[in-house]
Motif scaffolding. Structure first.
Motif, mmCIF file in Angstrom:
data_model
loop_
_atom_site.group_PDB
_atom_site.id
_atom_site.type_symbol
_atom_site.label_atom_id
_atom_site.label_comp_id
_atom_site.label_asym_id
_atom_site.label_seq_id
_atom_site.Cartn_x
_atom_site.Cartn_y
_atom_site.Cartn_z
ATOM 1 N N MET A 1 0.847 -1.200 0.000
ATOM 2 C CA MET A 1 0.000 0.000 0.000
ATOM 3 C C MET A 1 0.880 1.247 0.000
ATOM 4 N N SER A 2 0.466 2.265 -0.723
ATOM 5 C CA SER A 2 1.323 3.432 -0.860
ATOM 6 C C SER A 2 0.918 4.525 0.133
ATOM 7 N N LEU A 3 1.669 5.598 0.099
ATOM 8 C CA LEU A 3 1.386 6.733 0.971
ATOM 9 C C LEU A 3 0.252 7.552 0.355
ATOM 10 N N ILE A 4 -0.787 7.759 1.128
ATOM 11 C CA ILE A 4 -1.919 8.539 0.611
ATOM 12 C C ILE A 4 -1.557 10.018 0.676
ATOM 13 N N GLN A 5 -1.582 10.681 -0.452
ATOM 14 C CA GLN A 5 -1.300 12.111 -0.494
ATOM 15 C C GLN A 5 -2.613 12.835 -0.772
ATOM 16 N N GLU A 6 -3.086 13.571 0.191
ATOM 17 C CA GLU A 6 -4.294 14.352 -0.060
ATOM 18 C C GLU A 6 -3.887 15.651 -0.747
ATOM 19 N N ALA A 7 -4.558 15.977 -1.832
ATOM 20 C CA ALA A 7 -4.218 17.189 -2.568
ATOM 21 C C ALA A 7 -4.395 18.407 -1.669
ATOM 22 N N ASP A 8 -3.471 19.356 -1.782
ATOM 23 C CA ASP A 8 -3.614 20.625 -1.073
ATOM 24 C C ASP A 8 -4.048 21.671 -2.095
ATOM 25 N N ASP A 255 6.438 5.643 4.125
ATOM 26 C CA ASP A 255 6.261 5.273 2.719
ATOM 27 C C ASP A 255 4.920 4.604 2.421
ATOM 28 N N ARG A 256 4.121 4.380 3.462
ATOM 29 C CA ARG A 256 2.766 3.873 3.185
ATOM 30 C C ARG A 256 1.821 4.377 4.270
ATOM 31 N N SER A 257 0.550 4.387 3.976
ATOM 32 C CA SER A 257 -0.394 4.866 4.986
ATOM 33 C C SER A 257 -1.734 4.159 4.870
ATOM 34 N N MET A 275 3.318 4.967 7.854
ATOM 35 C CA MET A 275 4.258 3.953 8.335
ATOM 36 C C MET A 275 5.444 3.739 7.422
ATOM 37 N N LYS A 276 6.457 3.146 8.026
ATOM 38 C CA LYS A 276 7.553 2.537 7.291
ATOM 39 C C LYS A 276 7.535 1.087 7.689
ATOM 40 N N GLY A 277 7.237 0.229 6.778
ATOM 41 C CA GLY A 277 7.085 -1.175 7.142
ATOM 42 C C GLY A 277 5.982 -1.316 8.174
#
Lengths: 966, 75
Positions: A1-8, A255-257, A275-277
């Motif tokens: 799973m990747s890092l969720i980036q919420e648009a700003d 690197d993931r959330s 998280m990382k791992g």
């Protein structure tokens, strides 16, 4: 799973209805009127570089990086402060814009130690992102900026405080969770605005001018010593590494959330667990979270370290007697032991001799399973939950008057509120994220009436001043509410049309006659409540009734009384009489204590009702479950927690399964709880830690934190929020799995493979949850019940076009003074509450950095009372009641009135509940925590109970071959 | 539960229902106890009532006939 980036999007969304059309870089966009060009561009997928703008804050226009060109207009206006216009043609890229942006960034970089190199900071801040976005490739000015150490010493270590460069300030690492490195700061003031506009604390400011400009906390103090409440909004807002989570500096960027829901209070904030791992690096408030909209408090954002604390018990344990040492066991052995003991006990002492307690900290699915196991497996209704000791009167009172056992509004409703009536709640400490919403609305001009024995923050805090503060004597809520009603009725301030259309007229007339009695006049009420000025009651009532949309917010200061249920009815009476129901900005809003206290009540955790508040004596409801579960269900109500303990002492209740509740520390009259537990033959505690109750346990099942499971929590606004597993359960089973294994061990054929299947069963059997599925929650983010055919996407505001009960029921609320009376031996009234940084019994927060702010519970006492007794600030004080005695240190303050003392109950050493009374609410047995007659006197050591308890603690906590916890 | 505590709690319920008209109040007490009191507590309640009901509020005494006597095997 990747890092969720919420648009700003750079600036907040406009709420205008009218749409405006424009083109950005040739792309047509349609946005609501009042939207900034920056936001419109982002919505078209075009990111304009920005530093001082972020969509949590109003635009500020200081950084000059977000400039654009608009056809037909001169110059290069800032896109964050320029609203869109119909037919506008905007260009975000041109050679001219490129040159300006690069020039601006080059200047920033010249006074910034990282960014252009990667010497300090993460190299992954927004600032670094903007540098690459504008394509800055050179820095002609050098990096010897005045506010950081010299270029030669680029590792960020100062050879002295400002000895090389005149404006250098050392890093502030005083806060346990984040650092402030002034040399990285670009003074965009996002942190200052976040502290003011989002959090409402106003702890930060810009000091100095020009190059000397610095962000400082309070009067240039360390963060930890300042007014900062460590909510982290500033850290979240900071575009550089100036304000940065220590955990990120230690572990690097996550690197993931996973999006999940906070497990602290009833606000129910959504977070991204980043998280990382398998290592949680930080908790980031989720902007799409409908309860918190991207904000958080110090507990939710930072205090998650308990999940990896060495005190966590990760293997099941068993023992014969409570004085034996604990011995580690396999899950199989521990479950088999619990199951065989429960069976043995039932055979010997009868079907009703065992029971269970569901946890308001666990998920809906988990509490549902516990009550199901008790009803289907134990064959009785001996199930209760910690809501017994907090909001059970809310259920009773609101159900009697309005027909539903829940708050009427969503949190967003506060935005339309003109008058807040806050009674028996201290949101800035106990519900901080919602308190920030309240403060924001108050800054916009809404008024607030505070009824509380203590001068809580919302009485007076920066840019907030209560219109009226009624510091009533603890225990007189019903009197003040009836007094307010007296004014509303006798001055004819009630809403005749609302009452005619939506309420039971006879009930209203009867109630109106009752409250009109001169016995309830402001003059008489003031005497009962210990208020100096009756006129203030009159004015407060007028403001509530005629000030526009009026909303009631209340907490445990209303419910935890011998007349708790009556007071809740008093609140509903007021709301109905003034027509403050069924629309935005009004309502009766209980602020729930725990993350899932609403859910645990909804899930049938009470001994008299099934999920959805349906009484167990109703044949048609029992049939639903009998058909599904294949058993005959008991139609007699079961035992409440205090009844279980009474029955244990009487010898008829012998075994209990306690899911995540520490009754020994949190329930009143500790000695009675201890005696009840000691009389049982099998106590199974399912928890994260060896809590206080576990001292009396025979089987310990390790619990899982909210990070380790899937499920749902329901917050104070009836919002069903998803909890998502971020890491695998550290003790093998998520709590729902552990309960399922226990149920199997006692012979039930349960085969749930995921909590969503449990929710499906809930939906299939509970009308108010009929439409709820995990798929729907995934799609919508969250849903407020009722969710069914009539309201497929849930119900933000209840009682629209009519009260759910049919007709609103006015109930007479006669004030009955509590029998907990002051007298010569116990002349003071003790009331209890929470502090911001700690949570309830403290099992979690005490195991985090939050202890920096609250190392111990203190007794707040008025200077006059302290002087009379020769007590100085910080002295040890013996606090004695008719029930027991304890010692703690004094904190002298005029926040409490004379005659009133106050303490928190976050630390087990304090044993505040040794002192609290055994009086309870007449209807629900909710304990009267908020009123105990006490005496305070100087002391030089712990009470007898504390000494005995310490000894017991030593005896009952040791484990074989394992270091003692704590 | 101690008899004093049981009597106290019953009277506390009655105290609330005193603000209602007499018949409605008495019915309210009975309904409340039927809805929320576990059979063991009701059994103890009837032991006290059968022994003369000393100390109970008049509403409680009047409500007693409408309160369900627990069956022998319950609990």
């Amino acid at each position: 799973m990747s890092l969720i980036q919420e648009a700003d999007y750079g600036t907040p969304a406009s709420k205008a209805e009218k749409q405006v059309k424009l083109t950005v870089d040739g792309k047509p966009v349609s946005v609501p009127e009042g939207t900034s060009i920056m936001r419109a561009s982002m919505e078209a997928g075009i990111e304009i570089p920005k530093l001082c703008a972020t969509d949590m804050l109003d635009s500020f226009g200081s950084c000059r990086v977000c400039l654009v060109e608009i056809e037909g207009r001169n110059g290069t206006p800032a896109s964050c402060t320029t609203p869109v216009g119909d037919g506008m043609v905007v260009h975000t890229k041109s050679d001219r814009l490129d040159a300006i942006r690069k020039g601006v960034m080059e200047l920033y970089v010249s006074d910034h130690p990282s960014g252009f190199g990667e010497k300090a900071g993460t190299g992954a801040s927004e600032f670094d992102h903007v540098i690459s976005l504008v394509g800055l490739a050179e820095n002609r000015y050098g990096v010897e900026g005045r506010n950081h150490v010299g270029a030669d010493n680029g590792d960020g270590v100062a050879p002295g405080n400002g000895s090389l460069t005149i404006d250098y300030m050392v890093k502030d690492e005083s806060n346990p969770y984040f650092t402030y490195d002034p040399s990285q700061c670009i003074v965009c003031s996002r942190c200052v605005r976040a502290c003011a506009d989002v959090q409402g604390t106003f702890a930060l400011t810009v000091e100095g001018r020009g190059f000397e400009s610095r962000i400082v906390a309070s009067m240039n103090e360390n963060f930890v010593d300042s007014e900062c409440v460590s909510c982290g909004a500033c850290v979240q807002a900071c575009p550089t590494d100036a304000l940065r989570e220590k955990s990120v500096l230690e572990k690097g960027m996550p690197d993931r959330s996973v999006v999940t829901t906070c497990a602290y209070c009833g606000v129910g904030c959504n977070f991204k667990a980043e998280m990382k791992g398998d290592d949680v690096v930080r908790m980031m408030p989720y902007k799409a979270g409908k309860a918190n909209h991207g904000h958080s408090c110090v507990k939710g954002r930072f205090a998650y370290g308990y999940a990896s604390h060495p005190d966590r018990i990760l293997a099941p344990m068993v023992r014969e007697k409570i004085t034996d040492p604990w011995r580690e066991a396999t899950w199989e052995e521990a479950l088999a032991r619990a199951a065989s003991e429960f069976k043995r006990i039932q055979t010997k002492y009868g079907r009703g001799s065992i029971g269970g307690i569901t946890s308001s900290r666990c998920t809906d699915e988990e509490t549902y399973l516990v009550q199901k196991m008790v009803r289907q497996g134990f064959g009785n209704n001996n199930v209760d939950t910690c809501a017994r000791v907090c909001h059970s009167p809310t259920g009773y009172g609101l159900n009697t008057t309005l027909g539903t056992s829940a708050g009427t509004q969503d949190f967003d409703s506060v935005e339309a509120c003109d008058v807040m009536l806050l009674i028996g709640a201290n949101p800035t400490d106990a519900h901080p994220v919602f308190a920030s919403r309240m403060k924001k609305r108050l800054r916009e001009g809404a008024k607030i009436i505070v009824i509380d024995p203590r001068r809580t923050d919302l009485v007076r805090t920066p840019h907030v001043e209560a219109a009226y503060h009624l510091p009533i004597k603890p225990g007189t809520n019903v009197a003040i509410l009836t007094g307010l009603a007296h004014v509303v009725v006798t001055e004819k301030l009630y809403d005749e049309a609302y009452i005619r259309d939506y309420c039971d007229r006879d009930a209203f007339d009867d109630w109106a006659e009752f409250v009109s009695d001169p016995l309830y006049s402001p003059e008489e009420t003031a005497k009962v409540c210990g208020l100096d000025d009756p006129e203030m009651i009159r004015q407060a009532a007028r403001l509530y009734a005629t000030g526009g949309n009026a909303a009631i917010y209340y907490g445990l200061g209303v419910t935890e009384h011998s007349q708790g249920s009556t007071a809740v009815m008093g609140l509903a009476n007021l709301a109905m009489a003034t027509g403050n129901l069924g629309k935005n900005g009004v309502g009766v809003n209980p602020l729930r204590g725990q993350n899932n206290v609403q859910g645990s009540c909804d899930m049938g955790s009470f001994p008299h009702e099934f999920p959805g508040y349906r009484h167990i004596a109703i044949d048609s409801v029992r049939k639903i479950y009998e058909d599904l579960w294949g058993v005959t269900l008991d139609k007699e109500p079961g035992l409440r927690i205090p009844n279980m303990l009474d029955a244990a002492v009487d010898g008829t209740f012998k075994g209990i399964y306690i899911q995540g509740e520490d009754i020994l520390q949190s329930d009143p009259d500790t000695k009675h709880v201890a005696a009840g537990l000691a009389a049982m033959e099998c106590v199974v505690v399912h928890d994260l830690f060896l809590n206080e109750t576990a001292r009396y346990a025979h089987v310990f099942l390790p619990g899982s934190t909210f990070l380790e499971k899937d499920g749902t929590f329901i917050n104070a606004e009836r919002r069903i929020n998803l909890v998502r597993k971020a890491i695998e359960p550290r003790a093998r089973y998520a709590d729902w799995e552990a309960t399922q294994e226990l149920a199997r061990a006692i012979g039930l054929d349960w085969n749930y493979t995921h909590p969503s299947e449990i929710m499906d069963e809930i939906a299939a059997t509970t009308p108010t949850f009929a439409g709820v599925t995990f798929d729907l929650l995934e799609r919508e983010g969250s849903i407020q019940w009722p969710c069914n055919e009539k309201a497929p996407l849930g119900t933000p505001v209840m009682h629209i076009d009519g009260i759910l009960r049919g007709k609103g029921n006015f109930v007479r609320t006669e004030y009955v003074a509590t029998d907990e009376k002051v007298g010569p031996r116990f002349p003071l009234l003790l009331t209890t509450g929470r502090i911001l940084t700690q949570y309830n019994v403290g099992a979690q927060t005490r195991r985090t950095g939050n202890s920096v702010w609250h190392e111990e519970d203190r007794l707040e006492i008025h200077p006059h009372d302290a002087e009379d007794r020769g007590i100085r600030d910080g002295d040890w004080v013996r606090l004695a009641s008719r029930t027991g005695a304890t010692t703690l240190r004094a904190l002298i303050t005029d926040r409490v009135a004379t005659g009133v003392v106050y303490t928190t109950f976050h630390h087990p050493e304090t044993q505040a509940n040794v002192v609290t009374t055994e009086f309870t609410d007449w209807a629900t047995s909710c304990p009267e925590y908020k009123v105990t007659a006490v005496q305070a006197s100087p002391s030089n050591g712990p009470s007898e109970w504390q000494i005995e308890y310490e000894e017991l603690s030593r005896q009952t906590r040791h484990r074989v071959n394992v270091e003692a916890a704590e | 539960m101690s008899p004093e505590k049981l009597i106290y709690q019953a009277n506390q319920i009655a105290r609330f229902f005193h603000s209602k008209p007499h018949a409605e109040g008495v019915a309210g007490v009975a309904e409340h106890i039927n809805k929320f009191w576990e059979p063991r507590i009701r059994r103890q309640f009837f032991e006290l009532i059968d022994a003369g009901g000393k100390g109970f509020d008049e509403f409680v005494l009047e409500a007693a006939p409408a309160i369900r006597r627990p069956q022998a095997d319950a609990a």
